[in-house]
Design an enzyme around this catalytic site. Structure first.
Site, PDB file in Angstrom:
ATOM      1  N   LYS A   1      18.894   7.148 102.827  1.00  0.00           N
ATOM      2  CA  LYS A   1      18.407   7.374 104.059  1.00  0.00           C
ATOM      3  C   LYS A   1      19.251   7.493 105.211  1.00  0.00           C
ATOM      4  O   LYS A   1      19.184   8.327 105.816  1.00  0.00           O
ATOM      5  CB  LYS A   1      17.769   5.809 104.601  1.00  0.00           C
TER       6      LYS A   1
ATOM      7  N   ARG B   1      10.708  -2.275 108.380  1.00  0.00           N
ATOM      8  CA  ARG B   1      10.753  -2.652 107.001  1.00  0.00           C
ATOM      9  C   ARG B   1       9.642  -3.551 106.624  1.00  0.00           C
ATOM     10  O   ARG B   1       9.678  -3.861 105.315  1.00  0.00           O
ATOM     11  CB  ARG B   1      12.070  -3.297 106.746  1.00  0.00           C
TER      12      ARG B   1
ATOM     13  N   ARG C   1      28.620   1.385  93.035  1.00  0.00           N
ATOM     14  CA  ARG C   1      29.183   1.602  94.313  1.00  0.00           C
ATOM     15  C   ARG C   1      30.599   0.805  94.506  1.00  0.00           C
ATOM     16  O   ARG C   1      30.407  -0.565  94.395  1.00  0.00           O
ATOM     17  CB  ARG C   1      28.262   1.675  95.431  1.00  0.00           C
TER      18      ARG C   1
ATOM     19  N   ARG D   1      30.553  -4.597  97.389  1.00  0.00           N
ATOM     20  CA  ARG D   1      30.263  -5.193  98.556  1.00  0.00           C
ATOM     21  C   ARG D   1      29.267  -6.268  97.836  1.00  0.00           C
ATOM     22  O   ARG D   1      28.436  -5.967  96.896  1.00  0.00           O
ATOM     23  CB  ARG D   1      29.183  -4.174  99.275  1.00  0.00           C
TER      24      ARG D   1
ATOM     25  N   ARG E   1      16.792  -6.851  96.201  1.00  0.00           N
ATOM     26  CA  ARG E   1      16.471  -6.157  97.525  1.00  0.00           C
ATOM     27  C   ARG E   1      15.317  -4.967  97.126  1.00  0.00           C
ATOM     28  O   ARG E   1      14.589  -4.817  97.936  1.00  0.00           O
ATOM     29  CB  ARG E   1      17.665  -5.120  97.951  1.00  0.00           C
TER      30      ARG E   1
HETATM   31  P1  AMP Z   1      20.672  -1.503 105.436  1.00  0.00           P
HETATM   32  O1  AMP Z   1      22.079  -1.102 105.528  1.00  0.00           O
HETATM   33  O2  AMP Z   1      19.903  -0.943 106.029  1.00  0.00           O
HETATM   34  O3  AMP Z   1      20.391  -1.601 103.905  1.00  0.00           O
HETATM   35  O4  AMP Z   1      20.490  -3.260 105.935  1.00  0.00           O
HETATM   36  C1  AMP Z   1      21.428  -4.159 105.361  1.00  0.00           C
HETATM   37  C2  AMP Z   1      20.669  -5.422 105.532  1.00  0.00           C
HETATM   38  O5  AMP Z   1      20.412  -5.600 106.847  1.00  0.00           O
HETATM   39  C3  AMP Z   1      19.276  -5.612 104.777  1.00  0.00           C
HETATM   40  O6  AMP Z   1      19.501  -5.907 103.478  1.00  0.00           O
HETATM   41  C4  AMP Z   1      18.603  -6.814 105.940  1.00  0.00           C
HETATM   42  O7  AMP Z   1      19.241  -7.823 105.454  1.00  0.00           O
HETATM   43  C5  AMP Z   1      19.030  -6.451 107.055  1.00  0.00           C
HETATM   44  N1  AMP Z   1      18.223  -5.334 107.770  1.00  0.00           N
HETATM   45  C6  AMP Z   1      18.455  -4.219 108.275  1.00  0.00           C
HETATM   46  N2  AMP Z   1      17.245  -3.572 108.680  1.00  0.00           N
HETATM   47  C7  AMP Z   1      16.484  -4.562 108.637  1.00  0.00           C
HETATM   48  C8  AMP Z   1      14.920  -4.652 109.269  1.00  0.00           C
HETATM   49  N3  AMP Z   1      14.453  -3.581 109.754  1.00  0.00           N
HETATM   50  N4  AMP Z   1      14.398  -5.864 108.854  1.00  0.00           N
HETATM   51  C9  AMP Z   1      14.932  -6.893 108.377  1.00  0.00           C
HETATM   52  N5  AMP Z   1      16.199  -6.845 107.911  1.00  0.00           N
HETATM   53  C10 AMP Z   1      16.953  -5.844 108.171  1.00  0.00           C
END
Ligand code: AMP
Length: 210
Positions: free
Chosen positions: A13, A88, A123, A156, A167
């Site tokens: 994304k 989400r 990664r 990470r 996840r």
């Molecule tokens: P991402 O980089 O988008 O994969 O986000 C990393 C982490 O941030 C996720 O695994 C969640 O813990 C948190 N996060 C990001 N966006 C959201 C969202 N819209 N709702 C809840 N948690 C989020």
């Protein structure tokens, strides 16, 4: 143009959103990046989010909804934006609707789970400069060492295989229902994302121009 990018973690994304942001001159809004920045600068919100993030869990809806409300109120969002990683959950989508935000299109990047597990668990990132690598697809010249700054390559916490699987489970349970939510609003466009970045970009652009 007001857009949402849907898709599992690791579906690409971020890359797609960056390309769209540049071509359409709209800001890319990534809740994940906003939370990581808050964490780095040690704000209260960042600290609150840390334990959820490390375990691969979603940060509570009220926290991310607050983040998005503040961000969308900024002047650069007036003529459009691309949301990457938000909403989400169904309550997050409902919150967006009740803010009066009218979304034009929702692009859903579809990648099979096994491809995602392979991408994410392989990664590595440089602990000094953050440059990304992959143990099979994008190797450094010397194993474990960054080509640019000789920093050590690390995994990470949220890319570790058990966390990736957790996840994905959360994605299927909490986020995937959003496809139906936006399909009912006639806004959903599905793009296959398991091939090269370039192929996915071409399909995304086609969906945006449709
Ligand atoms: P991402 O980089 O988008 O994969 O986000 C990393 C982490 O941030 C996720 O695994 C969640 O813990 C948190 N996060 C990001 N966006 C959201 C969202 N819209 N709702 C809840 N948690 C989020």
């Amino acid at each position: 143009m007001k857009l949402i990018l849907l898709g599992a973690p690791g579906a690409g994304k971020g890359t797609q959103a960056a390309v769209i942001s540049e071509r359409y001159h709209i800001p890319q809004i990534s809740t994940g990046n906003i939370i990581r920045e808050a964490l780095k600068s040690g704000t209260e919100m960042g600290l609150k989010a840390k334990s959820y993030m490390d375990e691969g869990k979603l940060v509570p809806d009220d926290v991310v909804i607050g983040i998005i409300k503040d961000r969308l109120a900024q002047p650069d969002c007036e003529s459009g934006f691309i949301l990457d990683g938000f909403p989400r959950t169904i309550p997050q989508a409902e919150a967006l609707d009740s803010m009066g935000v009218v979304i034009d299109k929702v692009i859903d990047i579809e990648v099979p789970d096994d491809v995602i597990v392979n991408r994410m668990s392989g990664r590595r990132v440089c602990e000094k400069c953050g440059r990304p690598y992959h143990i099979v697809n994008l190797k450094p010249k010397v194993e474990g060492i960054c080509d640019d700054c000789t920093g050590a390559l690390i995994q990470r916490k949220d890319d570790q295989i058990d966390t990736v699987k957790a996840r994905l489970d959360i994605y299927h349970r909490e986020t995937e229902p959003l496809k139906g939510y936006y399909e009912k609003q006639n806004k959903l466009y599905v793009v296959e994302g398991q091939n090269s970045v370039e192929e996915t970009i071409a399909l995304t652009m086609k969906a945006l121009e449709a």
